[in-house]
Design a protein around this motif. Structure first.
Motif, PDB file in Angstrom:
ATOM      1  N   SER A  62       0.814  -1.214   0.000  1.00  0.00           N
ATOM      2  CA  SER A  62       0.000   0.000   0.000  1.00  0.00           C
ATOM      3  C   SER A  62       0.850   1.268   0.000  1.00  0.00           C
ATOM      4  N   LYS A  87      -3.266  -3.657 -10.465  1.00  0.00           N
ATOM      5  CA  LYS A  87      -4.631  -3.164 -10.693  1.00  0.00           C
ATOM      6  C   LYS A  87      -4.667  -2.303 -11.949  1.00  0.00           C
ATOM      7  N   ASP A 124      -7.618   9.719   2.596  1.00  0.00           N
ATOM      8  CA  ASP A 124      -8.467   8.525   2.728  1.00  0.00           C
ATOM      9  C   ASP A 124      -8.768   7.891   1.371  1.00  0.00           C
ATOM     10  N   GLN A 125      -8.879   8.713   0.314  1.00  0.00           N
ATOM     11  CA  GLN A 125      -9.100   8.171  -1.026  1.00  0.00           C
ATOM     12  C   GLN A 125      -7.862   7.426  -1.518  1.00  0.00           C
ATOM     13  N   HIS A 176      -5.608   5.975   0.358  1.00  0.00           N
ATOM     14  CA  HIS A 176      -5.549   4.726   1.127  1.00  0.00           C
ATOM     15  C   HIS A 176      -6.498   3.678   0.532  1.00  0.00           C
ATOM     16  N   GLN A 177      -7.695   4.104   0.181  1.00  0.00           N
ATOM     17  CA  GLN A 177      -8.697   3.214  -0.426  1.00  0.00           C
ATOM     18  C   GLN A 177      -8.164   2.614  -1.737  1.00  0.00           C
ATOM     19  N   THR A 201      -5.284   0.042  -1.073  1.00  0.00           N
ATOM     20  CA  THR A 201      -5.502  -1.141  -0.230  1.00  0.00           C
ATOM     21  C   THR A 201      -6.679  -2.011  -0.638  1.00  0.00           C
ATOM     22  N   GLN A 202      -7.656  -1.476  -1.349  1.00  0.00           N
ATOM     23  CA  GLN A 202      -8.818  -2.293  -1.711  1.00  0.00           C
ATOM     24  C   GLN A 202      -8.575  -3.033  -3.019  1.00  0.00           C
ATOM     25  N   GLU A 203      -9.032  -4.271  -3.069  1.00  0.00           N
ATOM     26  CA  GLU A 203      -8.869  -5.116  -4.252  1.00  0.00           C
ATOM     27  C   GLU A 203      -9.482  -4.454  -5.488  1.00  0.00           C
ATOM     28  N   LYS A 204     -10.674  -3.907  -5.318  1.00  0.00           N
ATOM     29  CA  LYS A 204     -11.316  -3.127  -6.382  1.00  0.00           C
ATOM     30  C   LYS A 204     -12.221  -2.106  -5.716  1.00  0.00           C
ATOM     31  N   GLY A 205     -12.571  -1.086  -6.449  1.00  0.00           N
ATOM     32  CA  GLY A 205     -13.418  -0.053  -5.881  1.00  0.00           C
ATOM     33  C   GLY A 205     -13.566   1.100  -6.848  1.00  0.00           C
TER      34      GLY A 205
END
Length: 166
Positions: A4, A97, A125-126, A128-129, A132-136
């Motif tokens: 990350s 990704k 925060d965006q 970080h998202q 760290t998130q697999e998809k989003g």
């Protein structure tokens, strides 16, 4: 260093240009990224600033990007917003990704005057998202101004990221 926080390929490439003289760095960055994304090169977009948090891209009001009233074409304005927001996401998305534009909303409010500038920014925060998130997906704020300092267009760009391999 966790995945990350590890710089991705795009941010590693951009970092190589950071130490160059101030006049050379934006030109070289714009040239290289214009080769990676041919449409960006065709419109001669210029990357004035590029970091994980903020991307600033400009377009000169020249013949090849003009509309019938000698202003920057509507599609070129949308390209400016899409490029600034896309590279903002691109600087943060992990190498495994793929960033994809999901929604592009452009409201043309008034006639633009002269050259234009897009400033896209992500909150911590965006970032970080994205890292760290697999998809989003994330809505990337962008401001488009013209030579008068006004905002002739308002844009909302929603970017998604998905694993490269399905």
């Amino acid at each position: 260093m966790s995945s990350s926080t590890k710089p991705n390929q795009l941010s590693r490439t951009i970092a190589r240009f950071q130490g160059l003289p101030s006049g050379l760095s934006p030109w070289l960055t714009s040239f290289v990224l214009g080769n990676v994304v041919p449409m960006v090169g065709s419109a001669s977009l210029r990357f004035e600033e590029i970091s994980n948090e903020r991307v600033v891209v400009t377009i000169r009001n020249r013949r090849k990007v003009q509309n019938h009233i000698k202003g920057v074409h509507a599609a070129a304005m949308a390209l400016l917003a899409e490029t600034a927001t896309g590279f903002c996401v691109g600087m943060n998305v992990p190498d495994d990704k793929l960033p994809l534009i999901k929604t592009m909303k452009v409201d043309y409010l008034k006639r633009a005057q002269g050259d234009m500038k897009a400033v896209a920014q992500l909150r911590p925060d965006q970032i970080h998202q994205i890292r760290t998130q697999e998809k989003g997906e994330v809505t990337v704020p962008v401001s488009i101004t013209d030579e008068s300092g006004g905002e002739p267009v308002q844009c909302e760009m929603v970017w998604a990221w998905v694993p490269k391999k399905r």
